[in-house]
Design an enzyme around this catalytic site. Structure first.
Site, PDB file in Angstrom:
ATOM      1  N   CYS A  96      99.964 -12.565 -32.828  1.00 53.21           N
ATOM      2  CA  CYS A  96      99.786 -13.896 -32.088  1.00 53.21           C
ATOM      3  C   CYS A  96      99.499 -13.798 -30.706  1.00 53.21           C
ATOM      4  O   CYS A  96      98.982 -14.837 -30.020  1.00 53.21           O
ATOM      5  CB  CYS A  96     101.097 -14.684 -32.131  1.00 53.21           C
TER       6      CYS A  96
ATOM      7  N   CYS B 242     108.021 -10.249 -26.971  1.00 56.82           N
ATOM      8  CA  CYS B 242     107.444 -10.422 -28.127  1.00 56.82           C
ATOM      9  C   CYS B 242     108.310 -11.854 -28.654  1.00 56.82           C
ATOM     10  O   CYS B 242     109.485 -11.755 -28.302  1.00 56.82           O
ATOM     11  CB  CYS B 242     108.156  -8.994 -29.108  1.00 56.82           C
TER      12      CYS B 242
ATOM     13  N   ARG C 147      87.697   1.685 -18.062  1.00 51.50           N
ATOM     14  CA  ARG C 147      87.567   1.947 -16.651  1.00 51.50           C
ATOM     15  C   ARG C 147      86.270   2.554 -16.020  1.00 51.50           C
ATOM     16  O   ARG C 147      85.259   2.354 -16.655  1.00 51.50           O
ATOM     17  CB  ARG C 147      88.848   2.397 -16.075  1.00 51.50           C
TER      18      ARG C 147
ATOM     19  N   CYS D  33     104.181  -7.553 -36.951  1.00 50.86           N
ATOM     20  CA  CYS D  33     103.605  -8.026 -35.808  1.00 50.86           C
ATOM     21  C   CYS D  33     102.657  -9.036 -36.567  1.00 50.86           C
ATOM     22  O   CYS D  33     102.022  -8.566 -37.352  1.00 50.86           O
ATOM     23  CB  CYS D  33     103.003  -7.030 -35.017  1.00 50.86           C
TER      24      CYS D  33
ATOM     25  N   LYS E 284      90.116   8.346 -24.672  1.00 44.86           N
ATOM     26  CA  LYS E 284      90.095   7.191 -25.221  1.00 44.86           C
ATOM     27  C   LYS E 284      88.745   6.733 -25.402  1.00 44.86           C
ATOM     28  O   LYS E 284      87.957   6.233 -24.199  1.00 44.86           O
ATOM     29  CB  LYS E 284      90.969   6.107 -24.529  1.00 44.86           C
TER      30      LYS E 284
ATOM     31  N   GLN F  97      98.072   8.635 -19.764  1.00 35.46           N
ATOM     32  CA  GLN F  97      96.538   8.105 -19.710  1.00 35.46           C
ATOM     33  C   GLN F  97      96.153   7.989 -18.465  1.00 35.46           C
ATOM     34  O   GLN F  97      96.546   7.174 -17.652  1.00 35.46           O
ATOM     35  CB  GLN F  97      96.613   6.680 -20.492  1.00 35.46           C
TER      36      GLN F  97
HETATM   37  C1  LIG Z   1     100.443  -5.731 -23.143  1.00 41.65           C
HETATM   38  C2  LIG Z   1      99.270  -4.870 -23.721  1.00 41.65           C
HETATM   39  C3  LIG Z   1      98.913  -3.875 -22.621  1.00 41.65           C
HETATM   40  C4  LIG Z   1      97.998  -2.904 -22.860  1.00 41.65           C
HETATM   41  N1  LIG Z   1      97.806  -1.939 -21.904  1.00 41.65           N
HETATM   42  C5  LIG Z   1      96.838  -0.980 -21.965  1.00 41.65           C
HETATM   43  C6  LIG Z   1      96.754   0.060 -21.161  1.00 41.65           C
HETATM   44  O1  LIG Z   1      97.128   0.272 -20.171  1.00 41.65           O
HETATM   45  N2  LIG Z   1      95.834   1.141 -21.537  1.00 41.65           N
HETATM   46  C7  LIG Z   1      95.081   0.937 -22.404  1.00 41.65           C
HETATM   47  O2  LIG Z   1      94.222   1.773 -22.574  1.00 41.65           O
HETATM   48  N3  LIG Z   1      95.276  -0.022 -23.585  1.00 41.65           N
HETATM   49  C8  LIG Z   1      96.057  -0.931 -23.285  1.00 41.65           C
HETATM   50  N4  LIG Z   1      96.326  -1.757 -24.376  1.00 41.65           N
HETATM   51  C9  LIG Z   1      95.659  -1.731 -25.673  1.00 41.65           C
HETATM   52  C10 LIG Z   1      96.346  -1.107 -26.872  1.00 41.65           C
HETATM   53  O3  LIG Z   1      96.413   0.385 -26.202  1.00 41.65           O
HETATM   54  C11 LIG Z   1      95.576  -1.431 -28.136  1.00 41.65           C
HETATM   55  O4  LIG Z   1      94.257  -0.590 -28.158  1.00 41.65           O
HETATM   56  C12 LIG Z   1      95.355  -2.753 -28.678  1.00 41.65           C
HETATM   57  O5  LIG Z   1      96.574  -3.527 -28.057  1.00 41.65           O
HETATM   58  C13 LIG Z   1      95.101  -2.677 -29.972  1.00 41.65           C
HETATM   59  O6  LIG Z   1      96.246  -2.404 -30.655  1.00 41.65           O
HETATM   60  P1  LIG Z   1      97.302  -3.209 -31.546  1.00 41.65           P
HETATM   61  O7  LIG Z   1      96.643  -4.035 -32.332  1.00 41.65           O
HETATM   62  O8  LIG Z   1      98.104  -2.136 -32.371  1.00 41.65           O
HETATM   63  O9  LIG Z   1      98.049  -3.757 -30.338  1.00 41.65           O
HETATM   64  C14 LIG Z   1      97.552  -2.781 -24.255  1.00 41.65           C
HETATM   65  C15 LIG Z   1      97.551  -3.923 -25.154  1.00 41.65           C
HETATM   66  C16 LIG Z   1      98.497  -4.624 -24.958  1.00 41.65           C
HETATM   67  C17 LIG Z   1      99.035  -5.551 -25.950  1.00 41.65           C
END
Ligand SMILES: Cc1cc2nc3c(=O)[nH]c(=O)nc-3n(C[C@H](O)[C@H](O)[C@H](O)COP(=O)(O)O)c2cc1C
Length: 370
Positions: free
Chosen positions: A346, A362, A167, A343, A214, A91
Site C-alpha cells: 500500500c 508499516c 545514483r 505486505c 545493484k 550499499q
Molecule cells: C522505505 C524504502 C527505502 C528504500 N531505500 C533504498 C535505498 O536506500 N537504496 C536502494 O537501493 N533501494 C532502496 N529502496 C528500494 C528497495 O531496495 C526495493 O528495491 C524496493 O522497495 C522494491 O522491493 P519490495 O517490493 O520488496 O519493497 C527502498 C525502498 C523502501 C520501501
C-alpha cells in the site's frame, strides 16, 4: 514445502544460510529505533541485510564511514546484525545530486512552498548538467573514494559490499543524463566506465571481498526509469562489470522517475504484480553465469520458491515484506506461511513515511492507522 528458500547458497563468494536478503532500505529513523528494526529483521531469519545508501564520501547529510561517530554507528549496525546470525552488506553509494544547486531550493522546502514530490523533478533536472560537466579530476576522486569506503566498510564489520548502480553510477551509464564528449560519455563502453572503475577500485583495495552490483535497467515503451542502461546495452555492460570484479547482481528497474515506480504499490499499472521486476533478471541472466538476486513485489512463499527452483533467480530480496513481517523467513522455513503478515504494497507508511520525513513504518505497527 519451501526447500529452495531455506537452502544455503554461495552468493558470489559469500555463503548465505538461505535465499532471503533484506533489500537496501533507508529508514530515516533515529539510531535506537533503527537498530531495533534491524535486530528484528536479522533475528527473523533472513540471510543478509543490505544497509542502504552508505556514502562513499565524507560530506553530505547523515553518517559516513570516515568520522569517529559514523564509524561507531556502522560498527553498532554490523554487530547488531551479526548477533541475529545474519550477514551485513554495505550499499556504497555516491549521490548524483549537486548539493550546490540544491541550496536554492532550501527556502522553498523549509517554507513548505515546495513539497517533496515537487522537489524530486527539480533535483532530477540538475543531474544531467552535473554529470555532463563534472571535471575529470573530481571523477577520479570519487572513484578512489569507492575503494577507500569499501576498506572502511570491511573494517567496520561488513561482510560484503554492494555498489549502488543507480545514483552516480546509474546517471553516468544513462544517455538521459550523460552528455559528455570525453571517455566517460558517448558509447556504452564509455558510459560504463565510471561504474567499472568504481568496481575496479574496490577490487584493487580488497582482492577477496564479494562485490554485489545493484544493476538498474530503464525501459522504453512504456518509458520507466531514467538512470541505468537499456536492455539492449546489457550485452556490453554486464561482462564489463563482471570483468572489473563484480561477483553477483541485484537487478531492478532504474530510478529517477517516480519513486512509486521502483517501489511500486499493488495498484501500479505496470509493476503492481508479484515479482514485478523479474523480467529484468531474465535479461541480465543471458549475459552472465554469476548469481542473480531478484527484488520487487516479492511476498508469496510459493511464488518465490518457484522462481528459485526454476533457476530464474538465486536469491530473493525483500524490503517492504520484511518491514511488514521481519519473521517471514523463519515462518516459511518452519512451514507456517499462514502466520505471515503479508505486505499489501500500500506504500502508506513505508514510502509514505519516507516522503513525510516521519521515518519508515508499516500499517501493521500499533497505532499507525489512527
Ligand atoms: C522505505 C524504502 C527505502 C528504500 N531505500 C533504498 C535505498 O536506500 N537504496 C536502494 O537501493 N533501494 C532502496 N529502496 C528500494 C528497495 O531496495 C526495493 O528495491 C524496493 O522497495 C522494491 O522491493 P519490495 O517490493 O520488496 O519493497 C527502498 C525502498 C523502501 C520501501
Amino acid at each position: 514445502m519451501n526447500d529452495k528458500i531455506s537452502s544455503p547458497v554461495d552468493y558470489g563468494g559469500i555463503q548465505l544460510k538461505n535465499r532471503i536478503i533484506f533489500a537496501p532500505t533507508t529508514m530515516g529513523l533515529k539510531k535506537d529505533e533503527y537498530l531495533k528494526k534491524l535486530q528484528k529483521i536479522a533475528c527473523g531469519g533472513c540471510a543478509m541485510i543490505i544497509i542502504g545508501d552508505v556514502p562513499v564520501g565524507r560530506g553530505g547529510f547523515g553518517q559516513n564511514l570516515f568520522t569517529g561517530k559514523g564509524q561507531e554507528y556502522y560498527r553498532t549496525l554490523t554487530e547488531t546484525i551479526h548477533q541475529g546470525d545474519c550477514l551485513a552488506c554495505a550499499q556504497l553509494h555516491q549521490s548524483d545530486s549537486n548539493f550546490r544547486s540544491m541550496i536554492k531550493y532550501i527556502p522553498g522546502v523549509l517554507s513548505k512552498k515546495i513539497s517533496m514530490e515537487q522537489l524530486r523533478p527539480l533535483l532530477n533536472k540538475e543531474v544531467g548538467p552535473y554529470i555532463s560537466e563534472m571535471p575529470e579530476k573530481k571523477i577520479q576522486k570519487i572513484i578512489t573514494s569507492f575503494g577507500k569506503a569499501a576498506v572502511q566498510a570491511q573494517t567496520l564489520g561488513f561482510d560484503m559490499v554492494q555498489i549502488h548502480g543507480d545514483r552516480m553510477c546509474g546517471s553516468f551509464s544513462s544517455t538521459v543524463f550523460n552528455h559528455r564528449a570525453d571517455k566517460y560519455g558517448g558509447t556504452i563502453q564509455n558510459r560504463a566506465r565510471f561504474a567499472v572503475e568504481a568496481v575496479r577500485e574496490v577490487r584493487k583495495n580488497l582482492p577477496d571481498i564479494p562485490i554485489d552490483y545493484k544493476l538498474v535497467i530503464r525501459q522504453k515503451n512504456p518509458d520507466y526509469g531514467n538512470a541505468g542502461v537499456l536492455p539492449e546495452e546489457l550485452e556490453e555492460f554486464v561482462p564489463m562489470l563482471e570483468e572489473a570484479g563484480v561477483t553477483s547482481f541485484h537487478v531492478t528497474l532504474a530510478n529517477h522517475s517516480d519513486l512509486s515506480d521502483t517501489i511500486p504499490p499493488a495498484s501500479h499499472p505496470v509493476f503492481g504484480g508479484e515479482g514485478c521486476f523479474l523480467g529484468y533478471c531474465d535479461m541480465v541472466k543471458k549475459y552472465t553465469k554469476l548469481p542473480i538476486c531478484g527484488v520487487g513485489g516479492l511476498t508469496s512463499p510459493d511464488f518465490i520458491e518457484q522462481q528459485l527452483s526454476s533457476g530464474r533467480i538465486d536469491c530473493a530480496a525483500m524490503s517492504r515484506q520484511l518491514i511488514a513481517d521481519p519473521d517471514w523467513p523463519q515462518k516459511v522455513i518452519e512451514n507456517h506461511p499462514e502466520k505471515i503478515r503479508r505486505c499489501i504494497r500500500c506504500n502508506k507508511k513505508c514510502l509514505g513515511g519516507m516522503m513525510e520525513h516521519t521515518g519508515v513504518h508499516c500499517i501493521y505497527e500499533k497505532g499507525m492507522l489512527k
